[in-house]
Design an enzyme around this catalytic site. Structure first.
Site, PDB file in Angstrom:
ATOM      1  N   LEU A  85      22.782   2.465  34.467  1.00 57.71           N
ATOM      2  CA  LEU A  85      24.035   2.820  33.799  1.00 57.71           C
ATOM      3  C   LEU A  85      25.034   3.336  34.824  1.00 57.71           C
ATOM      4  O   LEU A  85      24.713   4.183  35.654  1.00 57.71           O
ATOM      5  CB  LEU A  85      23.761   3.879  32.737  1.00 57.71           C
ATOM      6  N   GLY A 130      18.498   2.078  34.311  1.00 59.01           N
ATOM      7  CA  GLY A 130      18.814   0.938  33.461  1.00 59.01           C
ATOM      8  C   GLY A 130      18.337  -0.388  34.018  1.00 59.01           C
ATOM      9  O   GLY A 130      18.144  -1.350  33.273  1.00 59.01           O
ATOM     10  N   ASN A 152      14.333   7.347  36.361  1.00 55.04           N
ATOM     11  CA  ASN A 152      14.548   8.610  37.071  1.00 55.04           C
ATOM     12  C   ASN A 152      15.581   9.509  36.396  1.00 55.04           C
ATOM     13  O   ASN A 152      16.216  10.345  37.029  1.00 55.04           O
ATOM     14  CB  ASN A 152      14.983   8.329  38.513  1.00 55.04           C
ATOM     15  N   GLU A 153      15.734   9.345  35.082  1.00 51.57           N
ATOM     16  CA  GLU A 153      16.775  10.066  34.351  1.00 51.57           C
ATOM     17  C   GLU A 153      16.677  11.579  34.497  1.00 51.57           C
ATOM     18  O   GLU A 153      17.694  12.279  34.555  1.00 51.57           O
ATOM     19  CB  GLU A 153      16.736   9.688  32.865  1.00 51.57           C
TER      20      GLU A 153
END
Length: 280
Positions: A85, A130, A152-153
């Site tokens: 994203l 994403g 890895n958010e």
């Protein structure tokens, strides 16, 4: 949207280039194999902004309607499959646009995860966040060496949504998935193969695409309706849960991204990227 149809001869047969009016993705259908290749083309790293997500969704729908035997997703970038994203969509965001971005990300995952034809990802570069989402929505993944993949958010102070976690759990053992998600772990190509996050390693993008073609070819003698219904049986519960919770998921995402500490963290991350770029 208007489109035109071009033909050219590729390495493995004549191909048709679909929807040339689309700027951020292309779809090539190989007339010999019947397999469509969806290529993301948003330099430099295929950051998933609203426009790219809309184009990916449009291309998936195009493939659904053109009787392709399978779908391969890959990247025009020589080093990055997709960086995920677009972080600029999340920093000091316009709230209406941010809602649209997350909704379209949901739509892309849902369409790719639920499509009836066989799917494979030719991961020809790095695939964090994403990028990993797109790859894990597919049935098969082939990756080139010396790259990273993973969700890895948590490193940015946000979390992978439940519907994305469900896709991870289709591939990884629960204990491995939980640890990776809580750590925000990015796997190297070799680690991803060892854990089962990818299925094969290829030395080049061309070899990765060929391996994806070979995987889709394993279904040549399988009844396509029976195959599709069987796939849908495995994925139906995740999709039902997703549709049940999708509106709340959008609200939860916006609430999380707008937290002051998250905005601060994103700002620091962007500043680090700027300094890194200035040194190069």
């Amino acid at each position: 949207m208007s489109s035109r149809l071009l033909s050219f001869v590729g390495r493995t047969g004549r191909r048709r280039l679909m929807s040339t009016a689309i700027k951020l993705t292309t779809v090539e259908v190989n007339d010999k194999t019947g397999i469509a290749t969806l290529t993301m083309c948003r330099p430099p790293v295929n950051g998933q902004n609203l426009e790219l997500l809309l184009d990916i969704k449009s291309s998936i729908n195009e493939i659904k309607n053109n009787n392709s035997r399978g779908l391969i997703i890959t990247s025009a970038s020589p080093k990055v499959f997709s960086a995920g994203l677009d972080i600029l969509e999340m920093y000091k965001p316009d709230q209406q646009r941010l809602r649209a971005v997350w909704t379209e990300l949901q739509n892309v995952w849902c369409d790719l995860y639920g499509i009836s034809v066989p799917t494979a990802a030719a991961i020809n570069g790095h695939a964090p966040a994403g990028g990993c989402l797109l790859a894990t929505a597919c049935e098969y993944r082939v990756m080139v060496p010396n790259c990273i993949i993973g969700l890895n958010e948590t490193q940015l102070g946000i979390i992978a949504p439940k519907w994305l976690v469900s896709g991870y759990l289709n591939i990884l053992p629960k204990r491995v998935a939980e640890r990776a998600l809580t750590q925000g772990r990015l796997f190297t190509t070799d680690e991803a193969l060892q854990e089962g996050l990818i299925d094969e390693i290829a030395n080049s993008k061309e070899e990765a695409v060929d391996k994806c073609v070979a995987f889709i070819g394993t279904f040549a003698k399988v009844n396509p309706v029976a195959r599709a219904l069987t796939k849908q049986q495995f994925r139906a519960d995740n999709l039902r849960q997703f549709h049940k919770e999708r509106e709340q998921d959008v609200d939860d995402f916006l609430s999380l991204v707008n937290r002051p500490e998250v905005q601060k963290g994103i700002g620091i991350y962007l500043e680090g990227l700027k300094k890194k770029a200035n040194k190069q």
